[in-house]
Motif scaffolding. Structure first.
Motif, mmCIF file in Angstrom:
data_model
loop_
_atom_site.group_PDB
_atom_site.id
_atom_site.type_symbol
_atom_site.label_atom_id
_atom_site.label_comp_id
_atom_site.label_asym_id
_atom_site.label_seq_id
_atom_site.Cartn_x
_atom_site.Cartn_y
_atom_site.Cartn_z
ATOM 1 N N MET A 41 4.089 6.344 -5.279
ATOM 2 C CA MET A 41 3.323 6.452 -4.035
ATOM 3 C C MET A 41 1.996 5.736 -4.200
ATOM 4 N N THR A 42 1.402 5.341 -3.059
ATOM 5 C CA THR A 42 0.103 4.684 -3.091
ATOM 6 C C THR A 42 -0.722 5.124 -1.870
ATOM 7 N N PRO A 43 -2.025 5.316 -2.042
ATOM 8 C CA PRO A 43 -2.869 5.645 -0.883
ATOM 9 C C PRO A 43 -3.154 4.382 -0.074
ATOM 10 N N GLN A 89 7.162 1.212 -2.121
ATOM 11 C CA GLN A 89 8.189 0.394 -1.484
ATOM 12 C C GLN A 89 8.867 1.211 -0.399
ATOM 13 N N TRP A 90 9.288 0.540 0.647
ATOM 14 C CA TRP A 90 9.933 1.188 1.774
ATOM 15 C C TRP A 90 11.185 1.944 1.317
ATOM 16 N N ARG A 122 5.739 -4.228 0.584
ATOM 17 C CA ARG A 122 4.692 -3.624 -0.236
ATOM 18 C C ARG A 122 3.805 -2.783 0.671
ATOM 19 N N ALA A 123 3.469 -1.580 0.231
ATOM 20 C CA ALA A 123 2.651 -0.685 1.045
ATOM 21 C C ALA A 123 1.262 -1.270 1.264
ATOM 22 N N VAL A 139 3.917 0.579 11.447
ATOM 23 C CA VAL A 139 4.177 -0.469 10.458
ATOM 24 C C VAL A 139 3.170 -0.375 9.313
ATOM 25 N N SER A 140 3.565 -0.911 8.168
ATOM 26 C CA SER A 140 2.673 -1.009 7.019
ATOM 27 C C SER A 140 2.587 -2.481 6.644
#
Length: 165
Positions: A41-43, A89-90, A122-123, A139-140
């Motif tokens: 996970m990423t903020p 990643q999605w 990519r987030a 969307v990201s």
């Protein structure tokens, strides 16, 4: 003297271990069978865009895909660094609940819809896109702002595209 050397030999590794950072992973159920899988996970920051035909959005919130936490901001037009947590990643089936307040004649008018997060490589900044007729898409994008024609859903789009599965 020996005590000082022994003390240093014990304290330095302990302090070194305290400064190490843990990987940003979470164990989350990613399917309906509730199997726990570690997903990196990423903020990310979160923001919103009101497309043509959308009246003023006073506030908005987005539920994280794998938790009950909702993050958001006030009005559209800027990015709020709210610490939203998104898989690096999605993942298939990432649905989110979006709540927004579009006041009518001074009274609150909360709307709530569930939508999928569009596929991303990519987030990056999570952008909530509001369209006419209370349509919403999420969307990201790690590289492009909504004003860019390279954004996955540019601000120039006037009709909500179909939801992705």
């Amino acid at each position: 003297m020996r005590f000082q050397h022994l003390f240093l030999c014990v304290v330095i590794p302990v302090l070194g271990a305290c400064s190490a950072t843990l990987p940003n992973n979470a164990s989350v159920p990613i399917d309906k069978r509730s199997t726990l899988v570690t997903v990196p996970m990423t903020p990310v920051s979160i923001g919103c865009v009101g497309h043509e035909g959308v009246s003023y959005i006073h506030a908005f919130y987005v539920k994280e895909p794998f938790s009950e936490y909702m993050a958001g901001g006030i009005s559209c037009g800027g990015t709020s660094a709210s610490g939203y947590i998104l898989p690096t990643q999605w993942q298939p089936g990432m649905k989110v609940k979006v709540r927004w307040n579009r006041p009518i004649k001074g009274e609150d008018n909360w709307i709530e819809k569930t939508t999928t997060i569009r596929r991303y490589e990519r987030a990056g900044t999570l952008t909530v896109h509001f369209f006419a007729n209370d349509e919403v898409r999420v969307v990201s994008s790690a590289r492009y702002a909504p004003e860019s024609p390279m954004h996955p859903l540019p601000k120039s789009v006037t009709i909500a595209p179909p939801e992705e599965e």
